[in-house]
Design a protein around this motif. Structure first.
Motif, PDB file in Angstrom:
ATOM      1  N   VAL A 133      -4.509  22.371   0.894  1.00 26.71           N
ATOM      2  CA  VAL A 133      -5.339  23.718   0.073  1.00 26.71           C
ATOM      3  C   VAL A 133      -5.025  22.540  -1.412  1.00 26.71           C
ATOM      4  O   VAL A 133      -4.053  22.009  -1.834  1.00 26.71           O
ATOM      5  CB  VAL A 133      -5.177  25.026  -0.333  1.00 26.71           C
ATOM      6  N   ARG A 134      -6.424  22.365  -1.945  1.00 27.92           N
ATOM      7  CA  ARG A 134      -6.334  21.531  -3.149  1.00 27.92           C
ATOM      8  C   ARG A 134      -7.274  22.247  -3.601  1.00 27.92           C
ATOM      9  O   ARG A 134      -7.704  22.678  -5.580  1.00 27.92           O
ATOM     10  CB  ARG A 134      -7.586  20.040  -2.907  1.00 27.92           C
ATOM     11  N   ALA A 135      -7.928  23.517  -3.816  1.00 26.34           N
ATOM     12  CA  ALA A 135      -9.025  24.548  -4.406  1.00 26.34           C
ATOM     13  C   ALA A 135      -9.051  25.661  -3.301  1.00 26.34           C
ATOM     14  O   ALA A 135      -9.359  25.893  -2.235  1.00 26.34           O
ATOM     15  CB  ALA A 135     -10.024  23.483  -5.110  1.00 26.34           C
ATOM     16  N   VAL A 136      -9.032  26.529  -4.199  1.00 28.73           N
ATOM     17  CA  VAL A 136     -10.118  28.421  -3.853  1.00 28.73           C
ATOM     18  C   VAL A 136     -11.437  28.311  -3.934  1.00 28.73           C
ATOM     19  O   VAL A 136     -11.099  28.523  -5.421  1.00 28.73           O
ATOM     20  CB  VAL A 136      -8.485  29.065  -3.888  1.00 28.73           C
ATOM     21  N   VAL A 137     -11.912  29.380  -3.473  1.00 28.30           N
ATOM     22  CA  VAL A 137     -12.712  29.650  -3.650  1.00 28.30           C
ATOM     23  C   VAL A 137     -12.619  31.443  -3.303  1.00 28.30           C
ATOM     24  O   VAL A 137     -12.649  31.388  -2.022  1.00 28.30           O
ATOM     25  CB  VAL A 137     -14.239  28.955  -2.855  1.00 28.30           C
TER      26      VAL A 137
ATOM     27  N   CYS B 100      -1.369  30.439  -8.360  1.00 25.51           N
ATOM     28  CA  CYS B 100      -1.937  30.238  -7.409  1.00 25.51           C
ATOM     29  C   CYS B 100      -1.782  28.997  -7.751  1.00 25.51           C
ATOM     30  O   CYS B 100      -2.060  28.315  -8.737  1.00 25.51           O
ATOM     31  CB  CYS B 100      -3.281  30.104  -7.047  1.00 25.51           C
ATOM     32  N   PRO B 101      -1.111  27.306  -7.351  1.00 22.86           N
ATOM     33  CA  PRO B 101      -1.253  26.422  -7.789  1.00 22.86           C
ATOM     34  C   PRO B 101      -2.186  25.485  -7.679  1.00 22.86           C
ATOM     35  O   PRO B 101      -2.151  24.211  -8.043  1.00 22.86           O
ATOM     36  CB  PRO B 101       0.285  25.557  -6.775  1.00 22.86           C
TER      37      PRO B 101
ATOM     38  N   ALA C  65     -11.516  16.475  -4.791  1.00 26.00           N
ATOM     39  CA  ALA C  65     -11.316  14.803  -4.489  1.00 26.00           C
ATOM     40  C   ALA C  65     -10.263  14.327  -5.229  1.00 26.00           C
ATOM     41  O   ALA C  65     -10.410  13.610  -4.980  1.00 26.00           O
ATOM     42  CB  ALA C  65     -12.866  14.639  -4.973  1.00 26.00           C
ATOM     43  N   LYS C  66      -9.944  14.753  -6.537  1.00 25.85           N
ATOM     44  CA  LYS C  66      -9.143  15.009  -7.674  1.00 25.85           C
ATOM     45  C   LYS C  66      -7.475  14.525  -6.832  1.00 25.85           C
ATOM     46  O   LYS C  66      -6.606  15.153  -5.246  1.00 25.85           O
ATOM     47  CB  LYS C  66      -9.089  15.295  -8.190  1.00 25.85           C
ATOM     48  N   ARG C  67      -6.184  13.699  -7.143  1.00 25.16           N
ATOM     49  CA  ARG C  67      -5.048  13.582  -6.867  1.00 25.16           C
ATOM     50  C   ARG C  67      -4.819  15.181  -6.924  1.00 25.16           C
ATOM     51  O   ARG C  67      -4.776  16.160  -7.531  1.00 25.16           O
ATOM     52  CB  ARG C  67      -4.612  13.186  -7.659  1.00 25.16           C
ATOM     53  N   THR C  68      -3.975  15.457  -5.577  1.00 26.79           N
ATOM     54  CA  THR C  68      -3.325  16.797  -5.536  1.00 26.79           C
ATOM     55  C   THR C  68      -2.485  17.178  -6.777  1.00 26.79           C
ATOM     56  O   THR C  68      -2.218  17.924  -7.085  1.00 26.79           O
ATOM     57  CB  THR C  68      -3.351  17.028  -3.959  1.00 26.79           C
ATOM     58  N   ASN C  69      -1.313  16.136  -6.521  1.00 29.71           N
ATOM     59  CA  ASN C  69       0.333  16.849  -7.471  1.00 29.71           C
ATOM     60  C   ASN C  69      -0.663  16.578  -8.774  1.00 29.71           C
ATOM     61  O   ASN C  69       0.075  17.453  -9.705  1.00 29.71           O
ATOM     62  CB  ASN C  69       0.813  15.725  -7.730  1.00 29.71           C
ATOM     63  N   VAL C  70      -1.581  15.636  -9.185  1.00 25.31           N
ATOM     64  CA  VAL C  70      -2.073  16.099 -10.720  1.00 25.31           C
ATOM     65  C   VAL C  70      -3.079  17.502 -11.029  1.00 25.31           C
ATOM     66  O   VAL C  70      -2.632  17.970 -11.892  1.00 25.31           O
ATOM     67  CB  VAL C  70      -3.005  14.655 -10.958  1.00 25.31           C
ATOM     68  N   ILE C  71      -3.231  17.584 -10.106  1.00 23.97           N
ATOM     69  CA  ILE C  71      -4.433  19.362 -10.059  1.00 23.97           C
ATOM     70  C   ILE C  71      -3.512  20.184 -10.449  1.00 23.97           C
ATOM     71  O   ILE C  71      -3.252  20.588 -11.302  1.00 23.97           O
ATOM     72  CB  ILE C  71      -5.443  19.497  -8.905  1.00 23.97           C
ATOM     73  N   ARG C  72      -2.469  20.386  -9.252  1.00 23.57           N
ATOM     74  CA  ARG C  72      -1.462  21.552  -8.814  1.00 23.57           C
ATOM     75  C   ARG C  72      -0.491  21.096 -10.836  1.00 23.57           C
ATOM     76  O   ARG C  72      -0.052  22.027 -11.306  1.00 23.57           O
ATOM     77  CB  ARG C  72      -0.731  21.188  -7.943  1.00 23.57           C
ATOM     78  N   GLY C  73      -0.053  19.816 -10.828  1.00 27.46           N
ATOM     79  CA  GLY C  73       0.635  19.934 -12.476  1.00 27.46           C
ATOM     80  C   GLY C  73       0.157  20.827 -13.457  1.00 27.46           C
ATOM     81  O   GLY C  73       0.932  20.895 -14.199  1.00 27.46           O
ATOM     82  N   LEU C  74      -1.517  20.110 -13.107  1.00 28.72           N
ATOM     83  CA  LEU C  74      -1.951  20.279 -14.527  1.00 28.72           C
ATOM     84  C   LEU C  74      -2.307  21.981 -14.758  1.00 28.72           C
ATOM     85  O   LEU C  74      -2.338  22.301 -15.821  1.00 28.72           O
ATOM     86  CB  LEU C  74      -3.508  20.454 -14.408  1.00 28.72           C
TER      87      LEU C  74
ATOM     88  N   ALA D 116     -15.581  23.711  -5.976  1.00 26.48           N
ATOM     89  CA  ALA D 116     -14.172  23.450  -5.261  1.00 26.48           C
ATOM     90  C   ALA D 116     -13.434  21.807  -5.229  1.00 26.48           C
ATOM     91  O   ALA D 116     -12.893  21.135  -5.147  1.00 26.48           O
ATOM     92  CB  ALA D 116     -14.185  24.346  -4.647  1.00 26.48           C
ATOM     93  N   ALA D 117     -15.078  21.636  -3.935  1.00 26.20           N
ATOM     94  CA  ALA D 117     -15.076  20.248  -3.545  1.00 26.20           C
ATOM     95  C   ALA D 117     -14.464  19.093  -4.628  1.00 26.20           C
ATOM     96  O   ALA D 117     -13.882  18.311  -5.064  1.00 26.20           O
ATOM     97  CB  ALA D 117     -16.250  19.862  -2.974  1.00 26.20           C
ATOM     98  N   THR D 118     -15.477  19.438  -5.763  1.00 30.98           N
ATOM     99  CA  THR D 118     -15.055  17.555  -7.184  1.00 30.98           C
ATOM    100  C   THR D 118     -13.610  18.146  -7.182  1.00 30.98           C
ATOM    101  O   THR D 118     -13.066  16.962  -7.430  1.00 30.98           O
ATOM    102  CB  THR D 118     -15.794  18.623  -8.185  1.00 30.98           C
ATOM    103  N   ILE D 119     -13.181  19.461  -7.275  1.00 34.34           N
ATOM    104  CA  ILE D 119     -11.341  19.414  -7.965  1.00 34.34           C
ATOM    105  C   ILE D 119     -10.793  18.595  -6.665  1.00 34.34           C
ATOM    106  O   ILE D 119     -10.121  17.678  -7.194  1.00 34.34           O
ATOM    107  CB  ILE D 119     -11.593  20.693  -8.289  1.00 34.34           C
TER     108      ILE D 119
END
Length: 254
Positions: A45-49, A92-93, A194-203, A189-192
């Motif tokens: 899971v990389r983003a949630v709607v 939520c991470p 598509a980015k690096r998972t760890n970077v988005i979670r860290g951000l 959500a798909a745009t997000i």
């Protein structure tokens, strides 16, 4: 009922389908919290709607369930659930995108206020109905949607704040016709995703530290006044007016 689906892009879609108005009962809240918390350990899971099926996004907490419960069990269950759900969305991470249509009332506004991104259908009313239901909470979440003075007016009057106004504030990213809203939210959500998972979670974690609100402390303080009103009986009387049909105009009825 809560439906969950994780697509091939890593987007989890949580859909509330609880006719007739998508009021959240305690079980619904617990299910949503469980899903959102589980994503901390789910690398898929990389983003949630988060969205609602049917007439609207959320008709608020299930006031009828609160009234039916003996003693203070109903209000305690609903307020604890509201806090847990607010924290589950905020903590939520991965980013949570809210897709709001039809109406967004009470607890729905609290949830929208802690989503990372909001899309909404035009002419969607956001209603903070707490004063009409004997409650004093939701301020810390709703401040994520509008400036202080506008929030004060919305809470004191219980009059709707239109999605177009929230769009002008920048709280709603985009106004999208209701029929196109789910697809539009999934695309964001798909745009997000598509980015690096760890970077988005860290951000998201970094933003929580810099921009975050102390939801737990502030909400508990707000609830102290709600609990006083329940002990005195005034809150139950206010909810009774709603259940008996004397205050239903939020959903477009008299």
């Amino acid at each position: 009922m809560i439906h969950e689906k994780v697509d091939g892009n890593g987007v989890a879609e949580l859909v509330v389908d609880n006719p007739p108005v998508n009021a959240y009962n305690v079980a619904d809240i617990g299910t949503l919290v469980g899903h959102l918390r589980a994503y901390a350990g789910d690398d898929r899971v990389r983003a949630v709607v988060l969205r609602g099926e049917g007439r609207g996004f959320c008709g608020g907490g299930d006031v009828k369930e609160v009234q039916r419960a003996p003693g203070f069990e109903g209000i305690l269950g609903q307020t604890r659930g509201s806090l847990d759900l607010s924290l589950a969305v905020a903590e939520c991470p991965v980013p949570v995108i809210g897709a709001v249509h039809g109406y967004c009332i009470g607890l729905g506004v609290l949830v929208a206020g802690v989503c990372d991104i909001l899309l909404a259908a035009p002419d969607t009313p956001f209603v903070l109905a707490e004063a009409d239901n004997g409650a004093t909470s939701g301020i810390v979440q709703a401040i994520g949607l509008m400036p202080e003075k506008r929030l004060r007016a919305a809470m004191f009057t219980c009059e709707p704040v239109d999605s177009a106004e929230l769009h002008r504030f920048g709280s709603v990213l985009r106004l999208v016709p209701a029929a196109e809203l789910p697809a539009a939210a999934l695309a964001v959500a798909a745009t997000i995703a598509a980015k690096r998972t760890n970077v988005i979670r860290g951000l998201k974690a970094a933003m929580a530290g810099t921009l975050g609100r102390d939801i737990r402390t502030a909400y508990r303080q707000e609830l102290s006044y709600t609990f006083e009103l329940n002990i005195s009986g005034e809150a139950r009387d206010a909810r009774g007016d709603f259940v008996d049909g004397r205050r239903t105009g939020y959903l477009g009825t008299s």
